[in-house]
Design an enzyme around this catalytic site. Structure first.
Site, PDB file in Angstrom:
ATOM      1  N   SER A   1       0.843  -0.737   0.194  1.00 25.98           N
ATOM      2  CA  SER A   1      -0.152  -0.284  -0.482  1.00 25.98           C
ATOM      3  C   SER A   1       0.641   1.205   0.104  1.00 25.98           C
ATOM      4  O   SER A   1       0.800   2.460  -0.494  1.00 25.98           O
ATOM      5  CB  SER A   1      -0.897  -0.015   1.319  1.00 25.98           C
ATOM      6  OG  SER A   1      -1.792  -0.766   1.379  1.00 25.98           O
TER       7      SER A   1
ATOM      8  N   LYS B   1       0.670   3.607  -2.927  1.00 24.12           N
ATOM      9  CA  LYS B   1      -0.632   4.084  -3.547  1.00 24.12           C
ATOM     10  C   LYS B   1       0.253   5.958  -3.166  1.00 24.12           C
ATOM     11  O   LYS B   1      -0.691   6.915  -3.771  1.00 24.12           O
ATOM     12  CB  LYS B   1      -1.635   4.035  -1.946  1.00 24.12           C
ATOM     13  CG  LYS B   1      -2.134   2.670  -2.426  1.00 24.12           C
ATOM     14  CD  LYS B   1      -2.763   2.204  -1.071  1.00 24.12           C
ATOM     15  CE  LYS B   1      -3.850   1.054  -1.382  1.00 24.12           C
ATOM     16  NZ  LYS B   1      -4.312   0.499  -0.014  1.00 24.12           N
TER      17      LYS B   1
ATOM     18  N   TYR C   1      -2.427  -1.678 -10.259  1.00 21.17           N
ATOM     19  CA  TYR C   1      -2.768  -1.398  -8.829  1.00 21.17           C
ATOM     20  C   TYR C   1      -1.866  -2.587  -8.196  1.00 21.17           C
ATOM     21  O   TYR C   1      -1.027  -2.938  -7.380  1.00 21.17           O
ATOM     22  CB  TYR C   1      -4.315  -1.746  -8.109  1.00 21.17           C
ATOM     23  CG  TYR C   1      -3.672  -1.514  -6.359  1.00 21.17           C
ATOM     24  CD1 TYR C   1      -3.873  -0.928  -5.776  1.00 21.17           C
ATOM     25  CD2 TYR C   1      -4.357  -2.486  -6.334  1.00 21.17           C
ATOM     26  CE1 TYR C   1      -3.927  -0.287  -4.234  1.00 21.17           C
ATOM     27  CE2 TYR C   1      -5.475  -2.698  -4.618  1.00 21.17           C
ATOM     28  CZ  TYR C   1      -4.279  -1.914  -3.870  1.00 21.17           C
ATOM     29  OH  TYR C   1      -4.546  -1.390  -2.851  1.00 21.17           O
TER      30      TYR C   1
ATOM     31  N   TYR D   1      -4.945   4.008   7.560  1.00 19.64           N
ATOM     32  CA  TYR D   1      -6.669   4.145   7.747  1.00 19.64           C
ATOM     33  C   TYR D   1      -6.983   4.591   8.886  1.00 19.64           C
ATOM     34  O   TYR D   1      -6.986   6.282   9.049  1.00 19.64           O
ATOM     35  CB  TYR D   1      -6.217   3.058   7.351  1.00 19.64           C
ATOM     36  CG  TYR D   1      -5.797   2.382   6.363  1.00 19.64           C
ATOM     37  CD1 TYR D   1      -6.023   2.396   4.632  1.00 19.64           C
ATOM     38  CD2 TYR D   1      -4.667   0.872   6.688  1.00 19.64           C
ATOM     39  CE1 TYR D   1      -4.755   2.032   3.914  1.00 19.64           C
ATOM     40  CE2 TYR D   1      -3.764   1.311   5.300  1.00 19.64           C
ATOM     41  CZ  TYR D   1      -4.108   1.158   4.261  1.00 19.64           C
ATOM     42  OH  TYR D   1      -3.042   0.765   3.628  1.00 19.64           O
TER      43      TYR D   1
ATOM     44  N   VAL E   1       0.838  -3.775   3.482  1.00 21.15           N
ATOM     45  CA  VAL E   1       0.853  -5.017   4.599  1.00 21.15           C
ATOM     46  C   VAL E   1       2.128  -5.825   4.265  1.00 21.15           C
ATOM     47  O   VAL E   1       2.251  -6.659   4.919  1.00 21.15           O
ATOM     48  CB  VAL E   1       0.092  -6.282   4.294  1.00 21.15           C
ATOM     49  CG1 VAL E   1      -1.520  -5.647   4.867  1.00 21.15           C
ATOM     50  CG2 VAL E   1       0.216  -6.164   2.828  1.00 21.15           C
TER      51      VAL E   1
HETATM   52  O1  DON Z   1      -4.658  -4.040  -1.759  1.00 14.62           O
HETATM   53  C1  DON Z   1      -4.175  -5.438  -1.419  1.00 14.62           C
HETATM   54  O2  DON Z   1      -5.018  -5.150  -0.674  1.00 14.62           O
HETATM   55  C2  DON Z   1      -2.315  -5.021  -1.047  1.00 14.62           C
HETATM   56  N1  DON Z   1      -1.811  -4.953  -2.202  1.00 14.62           N
HETATM   57  C3  DON Z   1      -1.993  -3.721  -0.535  1.00 14.62           C
HETATM   58  C4  DON Z   1      -2.914  -3.905   0.804  1.00 14.62           C
HETATM   59  C5  DON Z   1      -1.732  -2.666   2.064  1.00 14.62           C
HETATM   60  O3  DON Z   1      -0.726  -2.947   1.968  1.00 14.62           O
HETATM   61  C6  DON Z   1      -3.025  -2.478   3.341  1.00 14.62           C
HETATM   62  N2  DON Z   1      -1.755  -1.987   3.991  1.00 14.62           N
HETATM   63  N3  DON Z   1      -1.618  -1.588   5.561  1.00 14.62           N
END
Ligand code: DON
Length: 341
Positions: A81, A84, A207, A259, A277
């Site tokens: 993430s 982003k 994405y 978030y 994540v």
């Molecule tokens: O969209 C997703 O599930 C992952 N590619 C990225 C999520 C993410 O890193 C959330 N962050 N803490």
């Protein structure tokens, strides 16, 4: 583990302390945060479940190009993430402040990163570019005539922030692409609300790729330092985005980078940041430095536990917290400053 009050607190002085002091504090932050084994690695993307949970790296990149690192700061992991923030900056650079504010938004949803309810509650508005809905809608705005061109622009743009060519982790990409039904649903829901004009699944694919780019903690520090340095990469000297765009990106990170925990993050650390994540966190001290951390064990909101502790240590000890101040000495009191003649 030391209590918060035991971490030396310095207030912002406009610059970081000298080379040796920063070097020592980075090592101290690493040793401090390594004491905890709390948290769990992400498993919802199957490939991420195979990571060594003990990996832990900390890196600070100053806006003068100095880099200080401790632990596993050169180990590669997927940016997830944190991408982003940079895709948002690249789209702002292309389309401008107002377009992105109107189309994507800049307010915290108060809900988890992959919330579908947040989209419904806002009548299809994605909310902000840091949650999945806003990020997928932002990726769809990258100007390109084809999917290949879109991906090439994203990869080149993030690489410019890092100052080296970032490569895709094909296994992480495939693992997420095989299991990202929820993100595909979000993309299609946005299309139903008219928030993505064409090919929502293509936007989700781009994405997913951007999330699978491999970085190190030091890359994150340099990427953060580029946002801290008015959009110029302090290692390569390349202007990646305009200073206004770097500023806008940090404002959005302050509101939504962590978030629904963004308020708690600002309260504890006092700097804009973005988590992923895989266990990365990038934090920015405007005008001074970027901090990159990597430790795969996460808290309940998906943020690296050791990463948060190390960042908090550095924000305090390096005097980076933008909210911390101390009374300036200018006596005698009562004091009234006169206009200089
Ligand atoms: O969209 C997703 O599930 C992952 N590619 C990225 C999520 C993410 O890193 C959330 N962050 N803490």
């Amino acid at each position: 583990m030391a209590e918060l009050d035991d971490i030396p607190q310095h207030v912002s002085t406009g610059t970081l302390p000298g080379w040796d002091a920063v070097e020592n504090l980075v090592r101290e932050a690493h040793a401090y945060a390594r004491e905890t084994g709390d948290g769990d690695i992400a498993t919802y993307i199957p490939r991420l479940a195979q990571v060594d949970p003990e990996l832990f790296g900390v890196s600070v990149a100053e806006v003068d190009g100095a880099v200080h690192a401790a632990g596993d700061a050169e180990v590669l992991f997927s940016i997830q993430s944190i991408s982003k923030a940079f895709v948002y900056a690249l789209v702002c650079e292309e389309l401008g402040h107002e377009v992105v504010r109107e189309r994507i938004g800049v307010d915290n949803t108060g809900l988890p990163f992959n919330s579908v309810i947040a989209i419904e509650l806002a009548d299809g508005h994605p909310g902000n570019p840091m949650v999945n809905a806003g990020a997928i809608a932002t990726t769809a705005l990258v100007p390109a005539a084809s999917a290949d061109e879109r991906w090439a622009r994203i990869q080149a743009g993030l690489s410019a922030f890092a100052g080296r060519r970032l490569e895709l982790d094909g296994e992480v990409y495939t693992s997420e692409a095989d299991t990202n039904q929820r993100n595909r649903a979000i993309g299609t829901l946005l299309q139903a609300y008219g928030r993505i004009e064409a090919d929502p699944l293509g936007a989700v694919d781009a994405y997913t790729r951007q999330c699978s780019l491999l970085v190190t903690a030091t890359d994150l520090a340099v990427m953060g330092a580029t946002l801290a340095d008015g959009g110029v990469n302090p290692v390569t000297g390349e202007r990646v985005v305009a200073a206004d765009v770097a500023r806008d990106t940090l404002a959005v990170l302050a509101a939504a980078g962590l978030y629904e925990r963004s308020g708690e993050w600002l309260f504890e650390i006092g700097l804009p940041g973005k988590s992923g994540v895989a266990g990365g966190i990038m934090t920015v001290s405007p005008g001074k430095a970027g901090i990159g951390v990597f430790a795969p064990r996460l808290d309940g909101a998906g943020n690296s536990v050791r990463g948060r502790l190390a960042t908090r240590y550095l924000a305090r000890a390096l005097g980076l917290d933008i909210f911390a101040s101390e009374a300036r000495e200018h006596g005698p009191y009562p004091y009234s400053r006169e206009k200089p003649s």
